[in-house]
Write a protein that holds these residues in place. Sequence first.
Motif, PDB file in Angstrom:
ATOM      1  N   TYR A 105       0.847  -1.182   0.000  1.00 38.96           N
ATOM      2  CA  TYR A 105       0.000   0.000   0.000  1.00 38.96           C
ATOM      3  C   TYR A 105       0.885   1.236   0.000  1.00 38.96           C
ATOM      4  O   TYR A 105       2.020   1.228   0.481  1.00 38.96           O
ATOM      5  CB  TYR A 105      -0.898   0.034   1.249  1.00 38.96           C
ATOM      6  CG  TYR A 105      -2.011  -0.965   1.227  1.00 38.96           C
ATOM      7  CD1 TYR A 105      -1.773  -2.297   1.544  1.00 38.96           C
ATOM      8  CD2 TYR A 105      -3.307  -0.588   0.882  1.00 38.96           C
ATOM      9  CE1 TYR A 105      -2.790  -3.232   1.520  1.00 38.96           C
ATOM     10  CE2 TYR A 105      -4.338  -1.524   0.858  1.00 38.96           C
ATOM     11  CZ  TYR A 105      -4.064  -2.838   1.170  1.00 38.96           C
ATOM     12  OH  TYR A 105      -5.077  -3.760   1.148  1.00 38.96           O
TER      13      TYR A 105
ATOM     14  N   GLN B 159       0.776   5.462   1.054  1.00 42.40           N
ATOM     15  CA  GLN B 159       0.065   6.478   1.824  1.00 42.40           C
ATOM     16  C   GLN B 159       0.747   7.818   1.623  1.00 42.40           C
ATOM     17  O   GLN B 159       1.905   7.986   2.007  1.00 42.40           O
ATOM     18  CB  GLN B 159       0.032   6.130   3.314  1.00 42.40           C
ATOM     19  CG  GLN B 159      -0.757   7.128   4.150  1.00 42.40           C
ATOM     20  CD  GLN B 159      -0.754   6.797   5.624  1.00 42.40           C
ATOM     21  OE1 GLN B 159       0.225   6.271   6.144  1.00 42.40           O
ATOM     22  NE2 GLN B 159      -1.859   7.071   6.307  1.00 42.40           N
TER      23      GLN B 159
ATOM     24  N   PHE C 104       3.750   0.666   2.637  1.00 48.68           N
ATOM     25  CA  PHE C 104       3.549  -0.353   3.667  1.00 48.68           C
ATOM     26  C   PHE C 104       3.315  -1.707   3.027  1.00 48.68           C
ATOM     27  O   PHE C 104       2.578  -1.809   2.039  1.00 48.68           O
ATOM     28  CB  PHE C 104       2.318  -0.024   4.520  1.00 48.68           C
ATOM     29  CG  PHE C 104       2.452   1.223   5.347  1.00 48.68           C
ATOM     30  CD1 PHE C 104       2.089   2.456   4.827  1.00 48.68           C
ATOM     31  CD2 PHE C 104       2.924   1.155   6.643  1.00 48.68           C
ATOM     32  CE1 PHE C 104       2.201   3.615   5.591  1.00 48.68           C
ATOM     33  CE2 PHE C 104       3.042   2.299   7.415  1.00 48.68           C
ATOM     34  CZ  PHE C 104       2.678   3.523   6.880  1.00 48.68           C
TER      35      PHE C 104
ATOM     36  N   GLY D 168      -0.771  12.178   5.609  1.00 49.27           N
ATOM     37  CA  GLY D 168      -2.055  12.578   6.164  1.00 49.27           C
ATOM     38  C   GLY D 168      -3.270  12.048   5.428  1.00 49.27           C
ATOM     39  O   GLY D 168      -4.387  12.528   5.657  1.00 49.27           O
ATOM     40  N   ARG D 169      -3.072  11.068   4.559  1.00 47.15           N
ATOM     41  CA  ARG D 169      -4.185  10.555   3.774  1.00 47.15           C
ATOM     42  C   ARG D 169      -4.421   9.080   4.057  1.00 47.15           C
ATOM     43  O   ARG D 169      -3.683   8.433   4.800  1.00 47.15           O
ATOM     44  CB  ARG D 169      -3.882  10.738   2.277  1.00 47.15           C
ATOM     45  CG  ARG D 169      -3.514  12.149   1.877  1.00 47.15           C
ATOM     46  CD  ARG D 169      -4.681  13.098   2.030  1.00 47.15           C
ATOM     47  NE  ARG D 169      -5.780  12.761   1.160  1.00 47.15           N
ATOM     48  CZ  ARG D 169      -5.890  13.176  -0.093  1.00 47.15           C
ATOM     49  NH1 ARG D 169      -4.944  13.926  -0.622  1.00 47.15           N
ATOM     50  NH2 ARG D 169      -6.932  12.843  -0.813  1.00 47.15           N
ATOM     51  N   GLY D 170      -5.475   8.541   3.455  1.00 50.63           N
ATOM     52  CA  GLY D 170      -5.718   7.112   3.560  1.00 50.63           C
ATOM     53  C   GLY D 170      -4.748   6.319   2.718  1.00 50.63           C
ATOM     54  O   GLY D 170      -3.964   6.868   1.956  1.00 50.63           O
ATOM     55  N   LEU D 171      -4.797   5.008   2.869  1.00 52.71           N
ATOM     56  CA  LEU D 171      -3.903   4.145   2.118  1.00 52.71           C
ATOM     57  C   LEU D 171      -4.534   3.717   0.803  1.00 52.71           C
ATOM     58  O   LEU D 171      -5.746   3.533   0.712  1.00 52.71           O
ATOM     59  CB  LEU D 171      -3.566   2.886   2.936  1.00 52.71           C
ATOM     60  CG  LEU D 171      -2.486   3.055   4.000  1.00 52.71           C
ATOM     61  CD1 LEU D 171      -3.010   3.811   5.195  1.00 52.71           C
ATOM     62  CD2 LEU D 171      -1.947   1.693   4.422  1.00 52.71           C
TER      63      LEU D 171
ATOM     64  N   THR E   2       5.678  -1.541   9.403  1.00 57.97           N
ATOM     65  CA  THR E   2       5.918  -0.200   9.942  1.00 57.97           C
ATOM     66  C   THR E   2       6.148   0.844   8.857  1.00 57.97           C
ATOM     67  O   THR E   2       6.142   2.033   9.145  1.00 57.97           O
ATOM     68  CB  THR E   2       7.133  -0.219  10.868  1.00 57.97           C
ATOM     69  OG1 THR E   2       8.210  -0.856  10.189  1.00 57.97           O
ATOM     70  CG2 THR E   2       6.814  -0.990  12.142  1.00 57.97           C
TER      71      THR E   2
END
Lengths: 112, 112
Positions: free
Chosen positions: A35, A37, A88, A40-43, A104
């Motif tokens: 993923y 990101q 991630f 400050g946003r969604g994945l 992480t």
Amino acid sequence: SQQGEEDPQALSIQEGENATMNCSYKTSINNLQWYRQNSGRGLVHLILIRSNEREKHSGRLRVTLDTSKKSSSLLITASRAADTASYFCATVPRGGGNKLTFGTGTQLKVEL
Amino acid sequence: SQTIHQWPATLVQPVGSPLSLECTVEGTSNPNLYWYRQAAGRGLQLLFYSVGIGQISSEVPQNLSASRPQDRQFILSSKKLLLSDSGFYLCAWSVLGPYGYTFGSGTRLTVV
């Protein structure tokens, strides 16, 4: 708990270079996903590789999976400044339903 | 098309106040729904997941609870917030099978 650990934690490269991020995990998996990101946003889901697959491509992305070493790598070729983000890996454990456990993350910065 | 709505985007709440974060999904039926929390600069921790209306599984003991009153609605709540509840909360949905998650845009909660 964190299933995966990404390496490196942070990576800074020049535009046009390739970026490689690694992920290690602990338990047997059904599949592994990567993923992205933005701050400050969604994945955003990038790519999924099943446990019986060894390599997968999507555009400039190449993912490898080595289940014997419990590791995966994400390669972004010909990186662009817009690729700057955190990446991630996440795993679905074998027999663990559809729950994703995330690593992480690696912070990638692509400089002009 | 399938979309996920999460609100509010930002929330500042005093210690001891209640919390209600809502997430709704469109364009899919009977999704698996998830609440994750992300501490600053860290990976995602699964808080709750739901495979159907009224079915909630908690992954970690904490000050929060979740409810699923409708098929495509997932609510994260607290009766009394703690400072340690601060973080970035993300809702996500998935369907069974080797598919990725779709994440909402997240709520940044600051408890003061």
